[in-house]
Design an enzyme around this catalytic site. Sequence first.
Site, PDB file in Angstrom:
ATOM      1  N   GLU A 221       5.485  58.672  79.083  1.00  0.00           N
ATOM      2  CA  GLU A 221       4.891  59.123  80.338  1.00  0.00           C
ATOM      3  C   GLU A 221       3.628  59.941  80.077  1.00  0.00           C
ATOM      4  OE1 GLU A 221       5.904  58.155  83.400  1.00  0.00           O
ATOM      5  OE2 GLU A 221       7.225  56.857  82.242  1.00  0.00           O
TER       6      GLU A 221
ATOM      7  N   TRP B 185      -4.283  50.924 100.271  1.00  0.00           N
ATOM      8  CA  TRP B 185      -3.687  51.902  99.354  1.00  0.00           C
ATOM      9  C   TRP B 185      -4.518  53.173  99.266  1.00  0.00           C
ATOM     10  CZ3 TRP B 185      -6.711  53.370  95.246  1.00  0.00           C
ATOM     11  CH2 TRP B 185      -7.767  52.528  94.900  1.00  0.00           C
TER      12      TRP B 185
ATOM     13  N   TRP C  82      -6.434  44.081 105.046  1.00  0.00           N
ATOM     14  CA  TRP C  82      -5.443  45.090 105.407  1.00  0.00           C
ATOM     15  C   TRP C  82      -5.234  45.127 106.926  1.00  0.00           C
ATOM     16  CZ3 TRP C  82      -3.168  46.607 101.147  1.00  0.00           C
ATOM     17  CH2 TRP C  82      -3.892  46.729  99.961  1.00  0.00           C
TER      18      TRP C  82
ATOM     19  N   TRP D 298       0.991  57.393  79.362  1.00  0.00           N
ATOM     20  CA  TRP D 298       0.481  56.833  80.614  1.00  0.00           C
ATOM     21  C   TRP D 298      -0.593  57.748  81.202  1.00  0.00           C
ATOM     22  CZ3 TRP D 298       0.460  52.368  83.047  1.00  0.00           C
ATOM     23  CH2 TRP D 298       1.475  51.431  82.828  1.00  0.00           C
TER      24      TRP D 298
ATOM     25  N   ASN E 251       8.972  60.773  90.934  1.00  0.00           N
ATOM     26  CA  ASN E 251       8.109  59.660  90.578  1.00  0.00           C
ATOM     27  C   ASN E 251       8.641  58.311  91.057  1.00  0.00           C
ATOM     28  OD1 ASN E 251       5.662  58.736  89.154  1.00  0.00           O
ATOM     29  ND2 ASN E 251       7.129  57.632  87.879  1.00  0.00           N
TER      30      ASN E 251
ATOM     31  N   TRP F 224      -1.276  54.651  92.295  1.00  0.00           N
ATOM     32  CA  TRP F 224      -1.439  53.912  93.541  1.00  0.00           C
ATOM     33  C   TRP F 224      -1.908  52.480  93.283  1.00  0.00           C
ATOM     34  CZ3 TRP F 224      -0.029  54.079  98.439  1.00  0.00           C
ATOM     35  CH2 TRP F 224       0.542  55.270  98.903  1.00  0.00           C
TER      36      TRP F 224
END
Length: 472
Positions: free
Chosen positions: A271, A355, A302, A274, A337, A378
Site C-alpha cells: 500500500e 468521477w 456522463w 501504491w 479504503n 478515483w
Amino acid sequence: MTTTIWWVRRDLRLTDNQALHAAHQQGETVIPLFILDPAILQSAWAGERRVAFLLAGLRQLDADLQARGSRLIVRKGDPHEVLATLREEVAYAAIHAERDHSPYAVRRDAEIADNLPLTLHEGVAIRPVGSVCKADGDPYVVYTPYSRQWQSQPIPQRADILPAPPALTTPAALPSQPLPATPGLPADISFAPGEAEAKRRLRAFVQGDAPPIYDYAQERDRPDLNGTAQLSPYLRFGMVSARLAALGAYTAIARIEDQAKRQSAAVWLSELIWRDFYITILAHFPHVRDGAFHRRYDQIAWENDPTHFQAWCDGRTGYPFVDAAMRQLRTLGWMHNRARMIVASFLAKDLLIDWRWGERWFMQQLLDGDPAANNGGWQWAAGTGTDAAPYFRIFNPITQGKKFDPEGDYVCRWLPELTQVPRNRRHEPWKMSAAEQKRAHCVLGQDYPEPIIDHSWARERALAAYKAVPSS
C-alpha cells in the site's frame, strides 16, 4: 552567522526530515517558516476539516519547536512575495523545502527557484520520483512492474532515518502571524494531530499491537473491524515520514518467521508502494489532475444527474453499504479504503457521474485528501487510469457489503435507522415486506430511501457508455 529557512509545507515533523536536516546543517540559525497560501487554502479543493487538521498539526509542530528553543514563523500571502520580503528582513542564505509534485507546487517552486536560493529535498515519497523507472528511463505506468522494480532497490535502514535536531536557534524578534482560528475537528474523531501521535500509531501497528500489521491482509477489507493502521492523514501532512513507515514494514517482515504473517506485513508495504506509484504518475503525467490518464475516456457520455449526485454525497442512495460509507465520510472526514472503492465505483459506474465530481467531493471532505493518491484511486475505480483492467470492473454494492460487512455492523454504525433490520436484510432492506419494515421501524421511502437506481440495469448502461468511447 549563516541563516537558513526551513520552508514547512507538507512535512510537519522533526524526525527524518531531509529539508530540515539540510537547513540545520547549513545554518547556525534556522527559521521554520509556514506560509498561509490563499491559492491553496481558498481553492475549491480545500476541505474545512483538512485545513483544521493542518492548522492543529502546525500548532503541535510549534510546540515541538519551542521545546527545542525555536518556534514556527507564520506568514500569509503569495509564497514568492513572502519569501522575497523575508529576505529583506533577514539575509538568509538558503531556503530548504521538501519537494512536492502537484502541478501547482511544481510551477510555484520553479518560479521561486529562478529568483531565490531554493533547494528542494526528497521526502514525500519513499523512493524519489525518477528513481524507479524502466531501463530506458521512461516511467512505469502499470503498478506491478513498478512495484517489482521498487522492491529490488535497497531497503531503508535505521541509519537512514535522520534524528530530530535536539535544539534549533531562531531569531527571537522575527515577527510571526497567528495561525487562524478554525472550527475544531469532529469530537469523535480519533486522529489527534501531530508527530508524536503519528509515530505512536506507526509503532503500535508494526509491532503487532491493535490493530496488528500481521492481521492486515485478512482484515484490511473489513470496515466493520479495526484492521488498518489509519496513518493516511499523518502521511498526507508528513507528520510521519513515508521512509520511516516503510522501515517499520520491513522490520515487521524480518521480525517474524510465520509466512502468513510476513505476507500480511508485505501487503501493507504494498500500500505504501501504491502511494509512491501514484505520486510518480502525477509527477510524470500532470494532465491526470484535470482529466483521464487515458485521454479517450474524457469522451464518456456522463449522465451527471445533480439529484443523484446529492443523494450520493448525503448517503441517501438506498444502498446501505454506499450510504454508510458516505455518512462516515461526512462525520469523520475519513473513510475505510474498501468503502472508498465501492462508493467511487457506484458514482462513476452505477450513477454514470463524472468521477471528477467525486474526486473533488472527497478532497473537500477528507483529512487525508492528497492530490496524487485521491486522483489515482478515483481513476482506478472509474476505469480511466493506469490499471490494465479498466471499465468492466463494476462493484456490486450489495455483494460487496455482504462479503466485507457480513453482519451489517458497519452499516448499522452509520445508518442507525437500520439497526432493527434483520441481519440478512441489512444490505437489501427493500426485500423486507411491508410488515417487516414496520416491525424494524424502517419503512422505505420514509425512514430510509428506496434505491435510487437498479444496479443490474445501471451496470449494463455503464458498459455501453464505456464501449461507445472511440478507441483512438
